[in-house]
Scaffold this active site. Sequence first.
Site, PDB file in Angstrom:
ATOM      1  N   HIS A  99       0.840  -1.205   0.000  1.00  0.00           N
ATOM      2  CA  HIS A  99       0.000   0.000   0.000  1.00  0.00           C
ATOM      3  C   HIS A  99       0.869   1.247   0.000  1.00  0.00           C
ATOM      4  O   HIS A  99       1.949   1.274   0.571  1.00  0.00           O
ATOM      5  CB  HIS A  99      -0.958   0.021   1.198  1.00  0.00           C
ATOM      6  N   HIS A 101       0.875   5.196   1.159  1.00  0.00           N
ATOM      7  CA  HIS A 101       0.207   6.209   1.975  1.00  0.00           C
ATOM      8  C   HIS A 101       0.306   7.540   1.238  1.00  0.00           C
ATOM      9  O   HIS A 101       1.390   7.913   0.758  1.00  0.00           O
ATOM     10  CB  HIS A 101       0.917   6.411   3.317  1.00  0.00           C
TER      11      HIS A 101
HETATM   12  P1  5GP Z   1       1.533   0.353   7.423  1.00  0.00           P
HETATM   13  O1  5GP Z   1       1.823   0.592   8.881  1.00  0.00           O
HETATM   14  O2  5GP Z   1       1.460  -1.134   7.127  1.00  0.00           O
HETATM   15  O3  5GP Z   1       2.425   1.077   6.475  1.00  0.00           O
HETATM   16  O4  5GP Z   1       0.105   0.964   7.166  1.00  0.00           O
HETATM   17  C1  5GP Z   1      -1.075   0.317   7.467  1.00  0.00           C
HETATM   18  C2  5GP Z   1      -2.130   1.361   7.638  1.00  0.00           C
HETATM   19  O5  5GP Z   1      -3.401   0.750   7.562  1.00  0.00           O
HETATM   20  C3  5GP Z   1      -2.081   2.097   8.978  1.00  0.00           C
HETATM   21  O6  5GP Z   1      -1.887   3.474   8.761  1.00  0.00           O
HETATM   22  C4  5GP Z   1      -3.423   1.775   9.624  1.00  0.00           C
HETATM   23  O7  5GP Z   1      -3.963   2.858  10.334  1.00  0.00           O
HETATM   24  C5  5GP Z   1      -4.270   1.398   8.423  1.00  0.00           C
HETATM   25  N1  5GP Z   1      -5.329   0.450   8.720  1.00  0.00           N
HETATM   26  C6  5GP Z   1      -5.225  -0.708   9.412  1.00  0.00           C
HETATM   27  N2  5GP Z   1      -6.404  -1.346   9.458  1.00  0.00           N
HETATM   28  C7  5GP Z   1      -7.271  -0.573   8.748  1.00  0.00           C
HETATM   29  C8  5GP Z   1      -8.661  -0.714   8.432  1.00  0.00           C
HETATM   30  O8  5GP Z   1      -9.330  -1.678   8.793  1.00  0.00           O
HETATM   31  N3  5GP Z   1      -9.217   0.288   7.689  1.00  0.00           N
HETATM   32  C9  5GP Z   1      -8.494   1.363   7.251  1.00  0.00           C
HETATM   33  N4  5GP Z   1      -9.153   2.276   6.535  1.00  0.00           N
HETATM   34  N5  5GP Z   1      -7.196   1.520   7.543  1.00  0.00           N
HETATM   35  C10 5GP Z   1      -6.593   0.564   8.277  1.00  0.00           C
END
Ligand code: 5GP
Length: 113
Positions: A99, A101
């Site tokens: 993903h 951001h």
């Molecule tokens: P990472 O830390 O893997 O780069 O980013 C994962 C992101 O997914 C985090 O910013 C977290 O807040 C978001 N996230 C986790 N679970 C969910 C969810 O169920 N719905 C949404 N919209 N975001 C989520």
Amino acid sequence: MTEETIFSRIIKGEIPCDEVYNDSVCLAFRDIQPQAPIHILVIPKKPIESLKDAGPEDKELLGHLLLISSKIASQQGLTNWRTIINTGEEAGQTVFHLHLHIIGGRKLDWPPG
Ligand code: 5GP
């Protein structure tokens, strides 16, 4: 086989999301725990765990994600923003479905923590 993640369940419509963009290749929705006034996640529908798991066959997909993220940021009214891909646990990756951001709407410090 790639394990099911919260994002693959969002793609399947099993978990709701605040969608901002959707096409045949990717889906974008607002982060549930926003780190800035605008915090959107752009995910490919293809289940790739991390950027390091993408291969040459994903070249077009990766370009699409970047271009769409820029389009979304502009549509959200952003003229300055940050595009982030956390790769691996120590880099802050918590969901193992690739993903991007999109973070903006406030002054962003550098270097990140
Ligand atoms: P990472 O830390 O893997 O780069 O980013 C994962 C992101 O997914 C985090 O910013 C977290 O807040 C978001 N996230 C986790 N679970 C969910 C969810 O169920 N719905 C949404 N919209 N975001 C989520």
